[in-house]
Design an enzyme around this catalytic site. Structure first.
Site, PDB file in Angstrom:
ATOM      1  N   ALA A   1       0.890  -1.155  -0.088  1.00  0.00           N
ATOM      2  CA  ALA A   1       0.025  -0.122   0.168  1.00  0.00           C
ATOM      3  C   ALA A   1       0.897   1.349  -0.005  1.00  0.00           C
ATOM      4  O   ALA A   1       1.978   1.280   0.538  1.00  0.00           O
ATOM      5  CB  ALA A   1      -0.883   0.127   1.298  1.00  0.00           C
TER       6      ALA A   1
ATOM      7  N   HIS B   1      13.817   5.149   9.161  1.00  0.00           N
ATOM      8  CA  HIS B   1      13.450   5.987   7.759  1.00  0.00           C
ATOM      9  C   HIS B   1      12.163   6.588   8.134  1.00  0.00           C
ATOM     10  O   HIS B   1      11.090   6.063   7.650  1.00  0.00           O
ATOM     11  CB  HIS B   1      13.455   5.059   6.522  1.00  0.00           C
ATOM     12  CG  HIS B   1      12.984   5.602   5.346  1.00  0.00           C
ATOM     13  ND1 HIS B   1      13.666   6.894   5.048  1.00  0.00           N
ATOM     14  CD2 HIS B   1      11.992   5.406   4.299  1.00  0.00           C
ATOM     15  CE1 HIS B   1      12.914   7.179   3.961  1.00  0.00           C
ATOM     16  NE2 HIS B   1      11.961   6.284   3.523  1.00  0.00           N
TER      17      HIS B   1
ATOM     18  N   ASP C   1      17.756   9.107   2.449  1.00  0.00           N
ATOM     19  CA  ASP C   1      17.785  10.215   3.608  1.00  0.00           C
ATOM     20  C   ASP C   1      19.174  10.808   3.704  1.00  0.00           C
ATOM     21  O   ASP C   1      19.383  11.950   3.565  1.00  0.00           O
ATOM     22  CB  ASP C   1      17.187   9.700   4.984  1.00  0.00           C
ATOM     23  CG  ASP C   1      15.998   9.031   5.068  1.00  0.00           C
ATOM     24  OD1 ASP C   1      14.706   9.837   5.092  1.00  0.00           O
ATOM     25  OD2 ASP C   1      15.840   7.965   4.819  1.00  0.00           O
TER      26      ASP C   1
ATOM     27  N   THR D   1       6.985   9.578  -3.932  1.00  0.00           N
ATOM     28  CA  THR D   1       8.399   9.423  -4.343  1.00  0.00           C
ATOM     29  C   THR D   1       8.810   8.226  -4.927  1.00  0.00           C
ATOM     30  O   THR D   1       8.592   7.170  -4.347  1.00  0.00           O
ATOM     31  CB  THR D   1       9.224   9.737  -3.118  1.00  0.00           C
ATOM     32  OG1 THR D   1       9.113   8.768  -2.309  1.00  0.00           O
ATOM     33  CG2 THR D   1       8.682  11.094  -2.185  1.00  0.00           C
TER      34      THR D   1
END
Length: 319
Positions: free
Chosen positions: A84, A179, A152, A233
């Site tokens: 999802a 994260h 990151d 993203t």
């Protein structure tokens, strides 16, 4: 673990991240074989066709096809991008319930094929789902890796490079921890060409720690801004996944900030979390344990605690 002359990557999930990852693999000729698996057969078939049509423009041809879980048997890496998606205003940890159910089914089917390679996990919340994959698969912890904070750290290096007007390749800095919202910058080990960032701040009044604090906030919240603007993203994380894949298949022994299992490192146990680790053909060769400042250690412990609190209801008996 399978050792073949021909490298094979099996991609599960041909959504935005998965298809971008496949595109990156072909453009960099990282693997000789790529099999795409998705519940939406038409999407996976379409991606395979589209990628094959551009294969002559890649450095080397990659055999690419739509397949099924049986194709995982001879895969060196199974990369899971299925699950999802994160919606606007939703944290990565909000996705836990939905994606744990999906992952149990996926991992069971992969393992039923006879797979004995390395799992690479990208689906969020990645630290939780990497731990789940380790539990569901029964594979050694070294062979289950999450993308962790590789993106990151990439964002961090990019923005620091912009701030100091230095190429990101010459910026050495890590984001560690979850994260997500509890991640932290390791300022005590951040440097530009060998010069500590904290030293650069004291040398030049043009640079301010307040600016860098805001810079980190921009790193931490980057996904929320991108999701608000374009819905998801995928390019950055796909390139990060390709980098991890390359390090594994080429036996690079490269240091990457990935989600890996801690067994006493950084004072933490029984959690998958983003830290610098040496990555090669065996998966995680070793964890590099940075000496954190007191503040950084507290932040890291908090990040680990948050992840464990999410894990506990789902893996209480196993833990």
């Amino acid at each position: 673990m399978i050792q073949r002359n021909i490298n094979r990557v099996a991609l599960i999930g041909a959504g935005s991240v998965g298809s971008s990852y496949a595109f990156a693999l072909l453009n960099q000729s990282i693997t000789e074989e790529l099999v795409i698996i998705d519940v939406n057969e038409d999407k996976a078939m379409g991606d395979a066709m589209d990628l094959n049509h551009g294969k002559i423009f890649a450095p080397n041809p990659t055999k690419t096809w739509y397949g099924n879980y049986d194709d995982c048997k001879e895969a060196d890496i199974v990369c899971i991008c299925a699950g999802a998606n994160q919606k606007p205003g939703e944290t990565r940890l909000d996705l836990v319930e939905k994606n744990l159910k999906i992952f149990k089914s996926l991992v069971d089917q992969v393992m039923a094929s006879g797979f004995d390679g390395i799992f690479l996990i990208a689906t969020n919340p990645v630290d939780i789902l990497t731990y789940a994959t380790w539990k569901f698969s029964g594979l050694p912890k070294e062979r289950v890796i999450g993308s962790g904070t590789i993106l990151d750290s990439g964002r961090f290096r990019f923005l620091l490079g912009e701030y100091f007007d230095i190429a990101p390749a010459n910026v050495h800095a890590h984001i560690i921890g979850e994260h997500g919202d509890t991640e932290l910058p390791v300022w005590s080990h951040a440097d530009i060409g060998g010069v500590p960032v904290e030293e650069l701040i004291t040398r030049n009044p043009e640079y301010k720690m307040e600016d860098l604090d805001q810079l980190f906030v921009n790193v931490r919240d980057a996904a929320y801004h991108i999701i608000k603007k374009k819905g998801a993203t995928y390019y950055g994380i796909a390139m990060g996944l390709a980098r991890i894949t390359k390090a594994i298949l080429n036996n690079e022994n490269s240091v990457l900030t990935v989600s890996t299992y801690l067994d006493g490192e950084y004072g933490e146990k029984d959690v998958y979390i983003g830290v610098p680790a040496v990555v090669n053909r065996t998966g995680i060769r070793e964890i590099l344990e940075l000496t954190l400042s007191e503040t950084e250690q507290k932040q890291f412990t908090h990040s680990s605690t948050v992840l464990k609190e999410i894990l506990n209801p789902h893996f209480k008996e196993a833990r």
